[in-house]
Scaffold this active site. Structure first.
Site, PDB file in Angstrom:
ATOM      1  N   GLY A 286       0.925  -1.362  -0.251  1.00 33.22           N
ATOM      2  CA  GLY A 286      -0.020   0.004   0.012  1.00 33.22           C
ATOM      3  C   GLY A 286       0.864   1.223  -0.186  1.00 33.22           C
ATOM      4  O   GLY A 286       0.129   2.423  -0.194  1.00 33.22           O
TER       5      GLY A 286
ATOM      6  N   TYR B   6      -9.547   6.481 -11.535  1.00 34.06           N
ATOM      7  CA  TYR B   6      -9.154   7.159 -10.165  1.00 34.06           C
ATOM      8  C   TYR B   6      -8.790   8.751 -10.467  1.00 34.06           C
ATOM      9  O   TYR B   6      -8.112   9.232  -9.229  1.00 34.06           O
ATOM     10  CB  TYR B   6      -8.061   6.507  -9.273  1.00 34.06           C
ATOM     11  CG  TYR B   6      -7.749   4.958  -9.617  1.00 34.06           C
ATOM     12  CD1 TYR B   6      -8.935   4.330  -8.827  1.00 34.06           C
ATOM     13  CD2 TYR B   6      -6.823   4.456  -9.881  1.00 34.06           C
ATOM     14  CE1 TYR B   6      -8.746   2.741  -8.999  1.00 34.06           C
ATOM     15  CE2 TYR B   6      -6.611   2.894  -9.923  1.00 34.06           C
ATOM     16  CZ  TYR B   6      -7.602   2.132  -9.580  1.00 34.06           C
ATOM     17  OH  TYR B   6      -7.652   0.779  -9.267  1.00 34.06           O
TER      18      TYR B   6
ATOM     19  N   TYR C 197       0.294  -1.000 -12.097  1.00 34.42           N
ATOM     20  CA  TYR C 197      -0.996  -1.181 -12.513  1.00 34.42           C
ATOM     21  C   TYR C 197      -1.432  -0.346 -13.819  1.00 34.42           C
ATOM     22  O   TYR C 197      -2.276   0.319 -14.148  1.00 34.42           O
ATOM     23  CB  TYR C 197      -1.925  -0.274 -11.371  1.00 34.42           C
ATOM     24  CG  TYR C 197      -1.828  -1.043 -10.241  1.00 34.42           C
ATOM     25  CD1 TYR C 197      -2.263  -2.274 -10.024  1.00 34.42           C
ATOM     26  CD2 TYR C 197      -1.041  -0.308  -9.146  1.00 34.42           C
ATOM     27  CE1 TYR C 197      -2.068  -3.164  -8.843  1.00 34.42           C
ATOM     28  CE2 TYR C 197      -0.899  -1.051  -7.969  1.00 34.42           C
ATOM     29  CZ  TYR C 197      -1.109  -2.392  -7.645  1.00 34.42           C
ATOM     30  OH  TYR C 197      -1.319  -3.083  -6.443  1.00 34.42           O
TER      31      TYR C 197
ATOM     32  N   CYS D  66     -12.303   5.972 -27.862  1.00 37.15           N
ATOM     33  CA  CYS D  66     -13.407   6.652 -28.322  1.00 37.15           C
ATOM     34  C   CYS D  66     -14.147   6.809 -26.956  1.00 37.15           C
ATOM     35  O   CYS D  66     -15.180   6.709 -26.639  1.00 37.15           O
ATOM     36  CB  CYS D  66     -14.300   5.596 -29.078  1.00 37.15           C
ATOM     37  SG  CYS D  66     -13.825   5.015 -30.653  1.00 37.15           S
ATOM     38  N   GLU D  67     -13.347   7.526 -26.089  1.00 36.27           N
ATOM     39  CA  GLU D  67     -13.875   8.294 -24.795  1.00 36.27           C
ATOM     40  C   GLU D  67     -13.058   9.500 -24.555  1.00 36.27           C
ATOM     41  O   GLU D  67     -12.018   9.776 -25.306  1.00 36.27           O
ATOM     42  CB  GLU D  67     -13.614   7.369 -23.652  1.00 36.27           C
ATOM     43  CG  GLU D  67     -13.839   5.862 -23.832  1.00 36.27           C
ATOM     44  CD  GLU D  67     -14.774   5.495 -22.684  1.00 36.27           C
ATOM     45  OE1 GLU D  67     -14.925   5.945 -21.773  1.00 36.27           O
ATOM     46  OE2 GLU D  67     -15.450   4.352 -22.911  1.00 36.27           O
TER      47      GLU D  67
ATOM     48  N   GLY E 206       3.510  -3.647  -4.047  1.00 36.94           N
ATOM     49  CA  GLY E 206       3.745  -3.687  -5.387  1.00 36.94           C
ATOM     50  C   GLY E 206       3.804  -2.501  -5.851  1.00 36.94           C
ATOM     51  O   GLY E 206       5.083  -2.322  -6.498  1.00 36.94           O
TER      52      GLY E 206
ATOM     53  N   ARG F 181      -5.883   4.121 -15.515  1.00 37.23           N
ATOM     54  CA  ARG F 181      -5.766   4.860 -14.009  1.00 37.23           C
ATOM     55  C   ARG F 181      -6.542   6.226 -14.061  1.00 37.23           C
ATOM     56  O   ARG F 181      -7.263   6.581 -13.056  1.00 37.23           O
ATOM     57  CB  ARG F 181      -4.468   4.742 -13.507  1.00 37.23           C
ATOM     58  CG  ARG F 181      -3.898   3.331 -12.986  1.00 37.23           C
ATOM     59  CD  ARG F 181      -2.705   3.216 -12.138  1.00 37.23           C
ATOM     60  NE  ARG F 181      -2.935   3.778 -10.987  1.00 37.23           N
ATOM     61  CZ  ARG F 181      -2.721   4.960 -10.631  1.00 37.23           C
ATOM     62  NH1 ARG F 181      -1.989   5.922 -11.144  1.00 37.23           N
ATOM     63  NH2 ARG F 181      -3.063   5.314  -9.281  1.00 37.23           N
TER      64      ARG F 181
ATOM     65  N   GLU G 235       3.654  -6.837   1.614  1.00 34.96           N
ATOM     66  CA  GLU G 235       3.621  -7.146   0.052  1.00 34.96           C
ATOM     67  C   GLU G 235       3.373  -6.197  -0.597  1.00 34.96           C
ATOM     68  O   GLU G 235       2.265  -6.038  -1.389  1.00 34.96           O
ATOM     69  CB  GLU G 235       2.566  -8.333   0.189  1.00 34.96           C
ATOM     70  CG  GLU G 235       1.127  -8.191   0.912  1.00 34.96           C
ATOM     71  CD  GLU G 235       0.088  -9.108   0.777  1.00 34.96           C
ATOM     72  OE1 GLU G 235       0.470 -10.170   1.037  1.00 34.96           O
ATOM     73  OE2 GLU G 235      -1.061  -8.733   0.810  1.00 34.96           O
TER      74      GLU G 235
END
Ligand SMILES: Cc1ncc(COP(=O)(O)O)c(C=O)c1O
Length: 442
Positions: free
Chosen positions: A247, A333, A388, A360-361, A291, A329, A289
């Site tokens: 985290g 977010y 990510y 197309c966004e 990442g 992302r 852990e």
């Protein structure tokens, strides 16, 4: 902002791992994920050293969800890391990469029978059980194999760290784990104790991702130890392992100051030592852990600039040859990123633009990026894309997934090939009755 081994070389270009980014783009095409091996290895070493010197009985795992493929599994093995695997697919990748699965922990809130079977059949060290359904399922599968499987139970400690709500995972109102304050955690342990083919070795929690403050991590350590003491008193069960998840945040923009590995370890282990002493508990194996903090800043995505559109008096859109399929992302977010123009990273910044993708966004990658004068054909580097991005990439609009290149000491090696147009078709099936009307179907 320059990260890891990024620097401006004698040609005035952005260089990563001793490789000129223009050469990388020419050789491998764009969009291109560039992973800086020295930074990845350096982050593993700093983390392991920070924990080992304060608390020798610790094991650092890499949360594979942040970025996994077979080459990264090899690097993690060489660096003495364990792996946090969150699906059968991640497990299969580690298996095929020859990763020693006794150092692997299988996670997930809704594990399928085949995923548990794969883990049992290939000797995954620990399975982290999320709920009572999984306990019953694993008990049945382990019993059928005459095996006793070491397990941890995932708990939700009721901590809500400061981060985007989509990546808060330790509060009581979450799909993950068994709540401590609701009594589900203690009940879950009672249930697991009745299952002869499960050996409860530890407890797990993961409070969320991209967290900059250390107080939530320390609080999680304290709460989990207090609960371990409660478990000893109530169930006469000794907790031998405590996995406190990952985290830690990373630097996406120059104003951000993520905690160092040293500060992270100091905060967690202070909490841990205090509570172990207070409750007279023996030392246990401590796991973390992370990442994002291992691979995030090690990744840079190179794009070629294409269309530049001015909306007079409002905004300039600078479009690149990727977008939400290689980096979802910002859309998920509202994530922020920093950028450099790789062919002229030191040119004066003259304009604020929106970096747009080609989907197309409204898949803007960066609002209000400060750029020098740019033209179609310039090479844009978006930083801190190691976590990510590749792992969350999709084929939306039938885009092919970009290649990934590992750079180190002036050497660039492909670790994931760019998908081809035929790869996109490789899983399509035209039923026979529809082939009759198809001139192209041979
Ligand atoms: C159980 C678990 N462990 C570890 C991680 C890794 O988190 P991060 O990449 O923020 O370090 C995650 C990701 O959210 C997770 O769900």
């Amino acid at each position: 902002m320059l990260l890891g081994t990024q620097r401006v070389n004698a040609r005035g270009h952005l260089e990563i791992g001793g490789c000129d980014t223009l050469d990388l783009a020419r050789e491998f095409g764009t969009p291109l994920y560039v992973m800086d091996e020295a930074t990845i290895r350096g982050n593993c070493r700093a983390l392991r050293a920070a924990y080992a010197k304060r608390y020798p009985t610790s094991l650092m795992l890499f949360a594979a969800k942040a970025f996994i493929n077979m080459a990264i599994c090899r690097i993690m093995d060489e660096e003495g890391m364990g792996l946090d695997l969150s699906s059968g697919g991640e497990l299969y990748t580690a298996l095929k990469a020859g990763f020693p699965l006794e150092r692997a922990y299988l996670h997930g809130n809704n594990k399928a029978p085949w995923e548990l079977e794969l883990a049992l059949d290939h000797g995954v060290g620990r399975i982290v059980l999320d709920n009572e359904r999984e306990m019953a399922l694993l008990q049945e599968l382990a019993a059928a194999r005459g095996r006793v499987q070491d397990v941890l139970l995932r708990l939700s400690p009721g901590i809500k760290p400061q981060t985007h709500s989509y990546i808060q995972t330790g509060q009581i109102d979450t799909k993950f784990g068994m709540g401590i304050s609701t009594g589900c955690a203690m009940n879950g342990l009672r249930t697991a104790l009745t299952m002869p083919n499960l050996r409860i070795v530890g407890l797990h929690c993961h409070i969320g991702s991209n967290i900059m403050g250390l107080d939530s991590f320390e609080m999680a350590a304290r709460m989990m130890i207090r609960f371990a003491a409660h478990v000893r008193d109530e169930l006469k069960l000794t907790i031998c392992e405590l996995d406190l998840g990952g985290g830690v945040g990373v630097r996406y923009t120059p104003d951000q100051e993520p905690p160092s590995a040293e500060d992270y370890a100091e905060a967690v282990i202070t909490g841990l030592h205090d509570e172990l002493a207070k409750y007279d508990l023996p030392p246990l194996l401590l796991l973390q852990e992370p990442g994002r903090s291992i691979v995030g800043e090690a990744g840079t995505t190179l794009y070629t600039i294409g269309t530049i559109k001015d909306v007079p008096g409002i905004r300039r859109y600078v479009s690149v040859d990727g977008g939400m399929s290689d980096n979802p992302r910002p859309a998920l977010y509202e994530a922020k990123y920093s950028t450099l123009v790789a062919n002229k990273p030191e040119a004066p910044l003259t304009q604020k633009v929106t970096i747009a993708g080609k989907h197309c966004e409204c898949d803007n990658l960066i609002f209000d990026a400060d750029l020098p004068d740019v033209a179609s054909g310039d090479l844009l580097a978006v930083q801190t894309t190691g976590a990510y991005n590749y792992s969350m990439a999709s084929n939306y609009n039938r885009f092919t997934k970009p290649a990934v290149v590992l750079v180190n000491d002036g050497q660039a090696e492909l670790i994931a090939a760019r998908e081809t147009l035929d790869d996109l078709l490789s899983h399509d099936v035209i039923p026979e009755r529809l082939q009759k009307s198809c001139a192209a179907c041979g």
